[in-house]
Design a protein around this motif. Structure first.
Motif, PDB file in Angstrom:
ATOM      1  N   PRO A 194     -10.890  11.566  10.534  1.00  0.00           N
ATOM      2  CA  PRO A 194      -9.882  10.725   9.876  1.00  0.00           C
ATOM      3  C   PRO A 194      -9.044  11.520   8.890  1.00  0.00           C
ATOM      4  N   ARG A 195      -7.754  11.288   8.944  1.00  0.00           N
ATOM      5  CA  ARG A 195      -6.824  11.984   8.070  1.00  0.00           C
ATOM      6  C   ARG A 195      -7.153  11.725   6.602  1.00  0.00           C
ATOM      7  N   ALA A 196      -7.575  10.483   6.320  1.00  0.00           N
ATOM      8  CA  ALA A 196      -7.864  10.112   4.934  1.00  0.00           C
ATOM      9  C   ALA A 196      -9.018  10.945   4.374  1.00  0.00           C
TER      10      ALA A 196
ATOM     11  N   PRO B 120      11.815   6.574   6.102  1.00  0.00           N
ATOM     12  CA  PRO B 120      11.664   6.601   4.648  1.00  0.00           C
ATOM     13  C   PRO B 120      10.542   5.659   4.217  1.00  0.00           C
ATOM     14  N   ALA B 121       9.685   6.123   3.324  1.00  0.00           N
ATOM     15  CA  ALA B 121       8.585   5.283   2.848  1.00  0.00           C
ATOM     16  C   ALA B 121       8.909   4.695   1.477  1.00  0.00           C
ATOM     17  N   VAL B 122       9.295   5.570   0.543  1.00  0.00           N
ATOM     18  CA  VAL B 122       9.766   5.062  -0.748  1.00  0.00           C
ATOM     19  C   VAL B 122      11.020   5.834  -1.128  1.00  0.00           C
TER      20      VAL B 122
ATOM     21  N   GLY C  74       2.200  -4.349  -4.875  1.00  0.00           N
ATOM     22  CA  GLY C  74       3.326  -4.600  -3.975  1.00  0.00           C
ATOM     23  C   GLY C  74       2.807  -4.922  -2.588  1.00  0.00           C
ATOM     24  N   PRO C  75       3.646  -5.527  -1.774  1.00  0.00           N
ATOM     25  CA  PRO C  75       3.200  -5.930  -0.436  1.00  0.00           C
ATOM     26  C   PRO C  75       2.858  -4.729   0.445  1.00  0.00           C
ATOM     27  N   SER C  76       2.122  -4.982   1.467  1.00  0.00           N
ATOM     28  CA  SER C  76       1.709  -3.939   2.390  1.00  0.00           C
ATOM     29  C   SER C  76       2.912  -3.219   2.979  1.00  0.00           C
ATOM     30  N   GLY C  77       2.849  -1.913   3.014  1.00  0.00           N
ATOM     31  CA  GLY C  77       3.916  -1.143   3.646  1.00  0.00           C
ATOM     32  C   GLY C  77       5.065  -0.792   2.723  1.00  0.00           C
ATOM     33  N   CYS C  78       4.938  -1.151   1.439  1.00  0.00           N
ATOM     34  CA  CYS C  78       6.047  -0.852   0.533  1.00  0.00           C
ATOM     35  C   CYS C  78       5.973   0.578   0.007  1.00  0.00           C
ATOM     36  N   GLY C  79       4.949   1.308   0.386  1.00  0.00           N
ATOM     37  CA  GLY C  79       4.929   2.733   0.066  1.00  0.00           C
ATOM     38  C   GLY C  79       4.056   3.124  -1.114  1.00  0.00           C
TER      39      GLY C  79
ATOM     40  N   GLY D 134      10.207  -4.277  -0.886  1.00  0.00           N
ATOM     41  CA  GLY D 134      10.995  -3.653   0.164  1.00  0.00           C
ATOM     42  C   GLY D 134      10.117  -2.894   1.123  1.00  0.00           C
ATOM     43  N   ARG D 135      10.710  -2.331   2.118  1.00  0.00           N
ATOM     44  CA  ARG D 135       9.934  -1.672   3.140  1.00  0.00           C
ATOM     45  C   ARG D 135      10.838  -0.655   3.830  1.00  0.00           C
ATOM     46  N   ASN D 136      10.320   0.545   3.965  1.00  0.00           N
ATOM     47  CA  ASN D 136      11.056   1.620   4.651  1.00  0.00           C
ATOM     48  C   ASN D 136      12.523   1.662   4.232  1.00  0.00           C
TER      49      ASN D 136
END
Ligand SMILES: Nc1ncnc2c1ncn2[C@@H]1O[C@H](COP(=O)(O)OP(=O)(O)OP(=O)(O)O)[C@@H](O)[C@H]1O
Ligand SMILES: [Mg+2]
Lengths: 253, 269
Positions: free
Chosen positions: A148-150, B19-21, B38-43, B208-210
């Motif tokens: 795993p990368r983590a 882009p992640a953040v 922050g919500p999942s995937g917001c970086g 936000g996301r990506n």
């Protein structure tokens, strides 16, 4: 608990051995031909051959070939397998060769190998070596890829560079897969060893089996077959023991 | 002190740049605890990894004690949700790993780790493999390992999210004790509004996301509450969680580019 478990395992193995010997005895009584002597004849001969020392050089010769092949092939395969599992660049170089060469039946190359390397030990060690090498290379690469990368990141965050990541993460994570591929490839290697020793050799259990066959000394032949089987079993057990010691963390639950 | 100076992180995926953040500006005063929510995937993870030196920002700078971060730094410790510990090393060997990697000899490692394990109540489990420890003890061990390196910055990515409520609260207390004793700067990513409000001196809400961005910043009214445990029961705590929940629901402030991505308050644990 653990001791009891091992004892139980040993008892069950002993029971299975007894059943096999019994079936052998019954078969030999039923067939009643000289080419299937009973286990008492074979085992008696085995004991006397070991006692008078005439079988030991052959056991030693076979053992030497397997151990040599193992000592050369296993570290090389582990190093290359783990490295290519972690480096896409190296993997794109190695994988096409693995893809093409791995499915080939290596034993078919025995004549070619003997033409190149002669009839001595080098050819036999080489043949066994490439079998072990191929198997361990593939499973080492796959196991290293699956780390795993983590887990790698967490150890990198502690200050580990590439080499330390290999030593503390990738190698131990891949060890179970490497050892079980070693177990499988040792089985294949011993089968191939028999074939390689059965021609162009004057030593080894494979040679001894074929020699006693041509001498029509069937108890001798079975004695050597039993010796080769026990030899294979011992290799298997050795890998098991290595696994119990090296992968102790896995028997925790 | 840690400062983020318009940090952006992006990943390459099949030749494309994801882009992640983007454009994160933030300050983390020495000895403070900052919670990022922050919500999942917001970086959030991407941001933590950039602060840890595990990924390089594609633009902007991470400044630690005024110096630009160029890679992994010895005095920064990171605790992850899972996978932090090596299953093939005993609790003690896991805790010793950062010291081993720093080249410290065995006797010094032993003695330092002994006291850290003691501090976290793990002395009796020093010879156990992580697989035989409970989830709570495993994260306690992760904290021990982080402390062994005597960090000045502790980054935590959802460290307690797989723990049951009571274990989680006891680890929160442990973290506060550790913080009081060592004065480490802590940055903590969490999905739990309560955890953010309880632990954070200041709170960063992302959205936000990506790319994800900072949506708003809050800070906990400090000083007027006697003990931290009583803070959990106070009216201040309640109004802070309400405010946080609203900030999360509002999402990114200037979010013209995000029509669909309104993050719901959803998993308010
Ligand atoms: N290794 C990666 N390769 C490519 N893209 C990635 C990678 N890691 C993250 N991303 C992208 O970056 C974005 C942010 O991911 P990140 O893991 O930082 O979010 P997060 O806020 O930590 O989410 P979560 O709350 O689920 O942990 C994701 O939407 C994803 O598209
Ligand atoms: Mg994350």
């Amino acid at each position: 608990m653990r001791v009891e478990g091992n004892l139980g395992k040993a008892l069950r193995a002993a029971a299975a051995a007894a059943v096999i010997l019994l079936l052998w005895e019954l078969a030999s009584l039923a067939v009643a031909r000289s080419f299937l002597p009973g286990p008492e004849a074979a085992l008696g001969r085995l004991v006397s051959r070991i006692a008078n020392g005439s079988l030991l050089p052959h056991i030693a010769a076979s053992l030497r070939r397997v151990v040599l092949a193992l000592l050369v092939a296993a570290p090389l395969a582990t190093a290359l397998g783990l490295a290519s599992g972690r480096s896409p660049a190296l993997d794109s170089l190695v994988s096409p060769f693995v893809y093409l060469l791995h499915p080939l039946p290596k034993v078919a190359f025995l004549p070619v190998i003997m033409l190149f390397l002669g009839l001595g030990d080098v050819a036999k060690v080489f043949l066994i070596g490439i079998i072990i090498f191929g198997q361990m290379l593939v499973s080492g690469r796959d196991a290293a890829r699956a780390v795993p990368r983590a887990l790698v990141d967490s150890v990198r965050s502690l200050g580990a560079r590439r080499w330390a990541v290999m030593r503390h993460v990738v190698l131990p994570a891949s060890l179970p897969a490497l050892l079980s591929s070693l177990r499988v490839s040792l089985g294949t290697a011993i089968a191939v060893l028999f074939l390689a020793e059965s021609f162009a050799a004057e030593s080894g259990l494979g040679w001894y089996i074929v020699d006693s066959w041509t001498r029509v000394d069937y108890p001798d032949m079975y004695a050597a077959i039993v010796a080769l089987s026990v030899f294979g079993l011992a290799c298997y057990l050795a890998v098991d023991m290595a696994e119990a010691v090296l992968c102790r963390w896995r028997n925790t639950d | 002190m840690v400062r983020l100076d318009s940090v952006s992180v992006s990943y390459r995926m099949r030749g494309q740049c994801v882009p992640a953040v983007e454009d994160i500006d933030a300050e983390f005063p020495a000895g403070s605890i900052t919670a990022i929510i922050g919500p999942s995937g917001c970086g959030k993870t991407s941001l933590i990894q950039a602060m840890a030196g595990l990924v390089h920002p594609c633009s902007g700078r991470v400044l630690i004690e005024g110096e630009q971060l160029a890679g992994v730094r010895r005095k920064t410790a990171v605790i992850f949700q899972d996978y932090g510990l090596l299953p093939w090393k005993t609790a003690r060997a896991n805790a010793e790993l950062p010291l081993l990697l720093a080249g410290m000899d065995q006797r010094d490692r032993r003695s330092r780790v002994e006291s850290v394990l003691e501090e976290l109540g793990l002395s009796a489990f020093a010879r156990f493999y992580p697989g035989r420890l409970s989830g709570g003890m495993r994260q306690r061990l992760a904290v021990a390992r982080a402390l062994a390196a005597e960090p000045d910055l502790l980054l935590m990515d959802e460290p307690f999210s797989s723990l049951d409520a009571l274990t989680r609260e006891s680890l929160q207390e442990t973290l506060l004790e550790v913080h009081a004793r060592h004065g480490t700067t802590i940055v903590l990513v969490t999905h739990s509004i309560e955890e953010a409000a309880y632990l954070g001196d200041s709170l960063i809400v992302m959205g936000g996301r990506n790319p994800g961005r900072i949506a708003s910043r809050l800070s906990r009214p400090r000083g007027q509450v006697g003990g931290l445990v009583s803070f959990r029961a106070s009216g201040d705590f309640l109004s802070l969680t309400t405010e946080l929940r609203r900030a999360l629901a509002d999402g990114p402030s200037g979010g013209l580019s995000h029509g669909s991505g309104t993050p719901g308050p959803g998993g308010a644990a």
